[in-house]
Design an enzyme around this catalytic site. Structure first.
Site, PDB file in Angstrom:
ATOM      1  CG  ASP A 154      48.890  14.208  -9.355  1.00 35.70           C
ATOM      2  OD1 ASP A 154      48.248  14.900  -8.551  1.00 35.70           O
ATOM      3  OD2 ASP A 154      48.965  14.458 -10.572  1.00 35.70           O
ATOM      4  CG  LEU A 201      63.882   3.866   2.719  1.00 37.59           C
ATOM      5  CD1 LEU A 201      63.657   2.870   1.588  1.00 37.59           C
ATOM      6  CD2 LEU A 201      62.530   4.409   3.149  1.00 37.59           C
ATOM      7  CD  GLU A 238      63.912   2.898 -17.954  1.00 34.59           C
ATOM      8  OE1 GLU A 238      62.819   2.798 -18.547  1.00 34.59           O
ATOM      9  OE2 GLU A 238      64.997   3.032 -18.552  1.00 34.59           O
ATOM     10  CG  HIS A 251      45.619  16.711   0.486  1.00 36.10           C
ATOM     11  ND1 HIS A 251      46.249  16.354  -0.694  1.00 36.10           N
ATOM     12  CD2 HIS A 251      45.036  17.913   0.238  1.00 36.10           C
ATOM     13  CE1 HIS A 251      46.056  17.308  -1.592  1.00 36.10           C
ATOM     14  NE2 HIS A 251      45.311  18.245  -1.060  1.00 36.10           N
ATOM     15  CB  SER A 311      55.383  21.403  -6.705  1.00 38.69           C
ATOM     16  OG  SER A 311      54.203  22.138  -6.993  1.00 38.69           O
ATOM     17  CB  THR A 312      58.277  25.891  -6.315  1.00 39.34           C
ATOM     18  OG1 THR A 312      58.459  25.223  -7.572  1.00 39.34           O
ATOM     19  CG2 THR A 312      59.500  25.656  -5.464  1.00 39.34           C
ATOM     20  CD1 TRP A 330      55.199  27.822  -2.995  1.00 42.51           C
ATOM     21  CD2 TRP A 330      54.031  28.298  -1.151  1.00 42.51           C
ATOM     22  NE1 TRP A 330      55.989  27.517  -1.917  1.00 42.51           N
ATOM     23  CE2 TRP A 330      55.298  27.805  -0.756  1.00 42.51           C
ATOM     24  CE3 TRP A 330      53.119  28.660  -0.148  1.00 42.51           C
ATOM     25  CZ2 TRP A 330      55.673  27.661   0.584  1.00 42.51           C
ATOM     26  CZ3 TRP A 330      53.504  28.519   1.188  1.00 42.51           C
ATOM     27  CH2 TRP A 330      54.769  28.026   1.541  1.00 42.51           C
ATOM     28  CG  ASN A 389      46.532  12.959  -2.300  1.00 40.74           C
ATOM     29  OD1 ASN A 389      46.737  11.812  -2.676  1.00 40.74           O
ATOM     30  ND2 ASN A 389      47.370  13.623  -1.529  1.00 40.74           N
ATOM     31  N   GLY A 390      43.134  14.758  -4.665  1.00 36.89           N
ATOM     32  CA  GLY A 390      41.914  15.552  -4.833  1.00 36.89           C
ATOM     33  C   GLY A 390      40.853  14.763  -5.603  1.00 36.89           C
TER      34      GLY A 390
HETATM   35  C1  IPE Z   1      52.726  17.496  -8.603  1.00 37.61           C
HETATM   36  O1  IPE Z   1      51.365  17.357  -8.567  1.00 37.61           O
HETATM   37  C2  IPE Z   1      53.232  17.956  -7.279  1.00 37.61           C
HETATM   38  C3  IPE Z   1      53.078  16.999  -6.203  1.00 37.61           C
HETATM   39  C4  IPE Z   1      52.663  15.766  -6.305  1.00 37.61           C
HETATM   40  C5  IPE Z   1      53.466  17.488  -4.906  1.00 37.61           C
HETATM   41  P1  IPE Z   1      50.386  18.525  -9.073  1.00 37.61           P
HETATM   42  O2  IPE Z   1      49.022  17.978  -8.983  1.00 37.61           O
HETATM   43  O3  IPE Z   1      50.668  19.781  -8.349  1.00 37.61           O
HETATM   44  O4  IPE Z   1      50.857  18.696 -10.585  1.00 37.61           O
HETATM   45  P2  IPE Z   1      50.144  19.400 -11.802  1.00 37.61           P
HETATM   46  O5  IPE Z   1      49.767  20.775 -11.347  1.00 37.61           O
HETATM   47  O6  IPE Z   1      48.922  18.599 -12.145  1.00 37.61           O
HETATM   48  O7  IPE Z   1      51.150  19.385 -12.903  1.00 37.61           O
HETATM   49  C1  IPE Z   2      48.646  15.310  -4.949  1.00 36.98           C
HETATM   50  O1  IPE Z   2      47.295  15.276  -5.137  1.00 36.98           O
HETATM   51  C2  IPE Z   2      49.056  16.017  -3.696  1.00 36.98           C
HETATM   52  C3  IPE Z   2      49.672  17.338  -3.917  1.00 36.98           C
HETATM   53  C4  IPE Z   2      49.949  17.876  -5.055  1.00 36.98           C
HETATM   54  C5  IPE Z   2      50.006  18.090  -2.733  1.00 36.98           C
HETATM   55  P1  IPE Z   2      46.517  16.496  -5.789  1.00 36.98           P
HETATM   56  O2  IPE Z   2      46.071  17.411  -4.701  1.00 36.98           O
HETATM   57  O3  IPE Z   2      47.308  17.126  -6.872  1.00 36.98           O
HETATM   58  O4  IPE Z   2      45.277  15.744  -6.396  1.00 36.98           O
HETATM   59  P2  IPE Z   2      44.542  16.033  -7.780  1.00 36.98           P
HETATM   60  O5  IPE Z   2      45.587  16.061  -8.848  1.00 36.98           O
HETATM   61  O6  IPE Z   2      43.862  17.359  -7.632  1.00 36.98           O
HETATM   62  O7  IPE Z   2      43.583  14.911  -7.937  1.00 36.98           O
HETATM   63 MG    MG Z   3      47.451  16.823  -8.863  1.00 33.05          MG
END
Ligand code: IPE
Ligand code: IPE
Ligand code: MG
Length: 249
Positions: free
Chosen positions: A26, A137, A209, A43, A71-72, A75, A28-29
């Protein structure tokens, strides 16, 4: 002699290495935003980081790595971002499959294939077929994955198979999940500081954990992984028992 601080341990004693590590990749954005870049750049860097972490997992002798890639619920993101995430997985398979195969990685997909384009489905199936005998792995890619969806699907299959009520046990339900032949994750890591599981391995993670780091996924490197594994090594997994019981085992 004074014991080395955990951060300085290069190799983790094998008995302390989690067999199965799962990562919610999590941030990347936010990583991109902090640099004034578009989210897609985050990404892209996140995907490149995966190579490093895979190598580090092999080095530390982790047997199974499960990564949450889509994740689902994802979308619901803007259409262009969803398309970009699909394209990224496709590019990863195109670009990395040979090297993954040569380094002994067995690639698996967990999640619904339905909903993903035919072309990408084909590539995922091919990657799984090509690497199925690799043993160094197991890399499980959770893509179009949701824990609740996985359980609903398992129940549907159980009903379809007309399994009698008295045979419905925890083991039986586990055997209907995507991870049926794998041990539950020992450690679930979430990057970017969030403290939630976001529908990831909700059945399998019952006794995992949890480890959270504020580091965004593109910056989560080998040192960060070592820190997480070292911390895991200090955890006491009681599985409901008392410390005294554990000590006398
Ligand atoms: C969880 O991250 C899903 C993935 C890392 C693929 P999200 O960024 O989508 O989760 P929420 O929306 O903050 O809970
Ligand atoms: C995780 O990074 C990647 C995916 C969920 C696909 P995010 O895209 O959720 O990044 P943030 O949470 O917006 O920083
Ligand atoms: Mg995120």
């Amino acid at each position: 002699m004074v014991a080395a601080a955990p951060e300085q341990v290069e190799y983790i004693p094998l008995e302390r290495v989690p067999r199965h590590v799962a990562i919610i990749m999590d941030g990347n954005g936010r990583w991109a935003k902090a640099r004034g870049l578009p989210r897609t750049e985050g990404h892209r860097h996140g995907t490149e980081n995966l190579r490093r972490i895979l190598k580090a997992c092999v080095k530390f002798k982790v047997e199974i790595l499960t990564i949450y890639a889509f994740s689902t619920e994802n979308w619901s993101r803007p259409r262009t971002e969803v398309q970009m995430l699909m394209r990224i997985l496709e590019a990863v398979i195109d670009r990395e499959l040979n090297e993954l195969h040569e380094s002994g990685v067995q690639l698996r997909h967990i999640g619904e294939l339905d909903g993903i384009s035919q072309g990408l489905q084909k590539k995922i199936r091919k990657a799984m077929e090509v690497t199925k005998d690799n043993r160094r792995l197991i890399l499980n890619i959770a893509f179009n994955y949701g824990g609740r969806n996985e359980i609903v699907r398992a129940v549907q299959h159980i009903v379809r198979d007309r399994i009698p009520e008295e045979q419905i046990t925890e083991q039986l339900i586990s055997s209907y999940l995507y991870t049926s032949d794998l041990p539950d994750p020992d450690l679930i890591i979430r990057t970017s500081g969030e403290l939630r599981v976001s529908n990831f391995l909700i059945w399998q993670g019952a006794y995992s954990e949890l480890y959270s780091t504020p580091t965004y996924w593109p910056d989560f490197n080998e040192d960060e992984l070592r820190k997480a594994l070292n911390e895991y090594g200090t955890r006491k997994r009681r599985f409901g028992k008392t410390d005294e019981q554990i000590a006398s085992e």
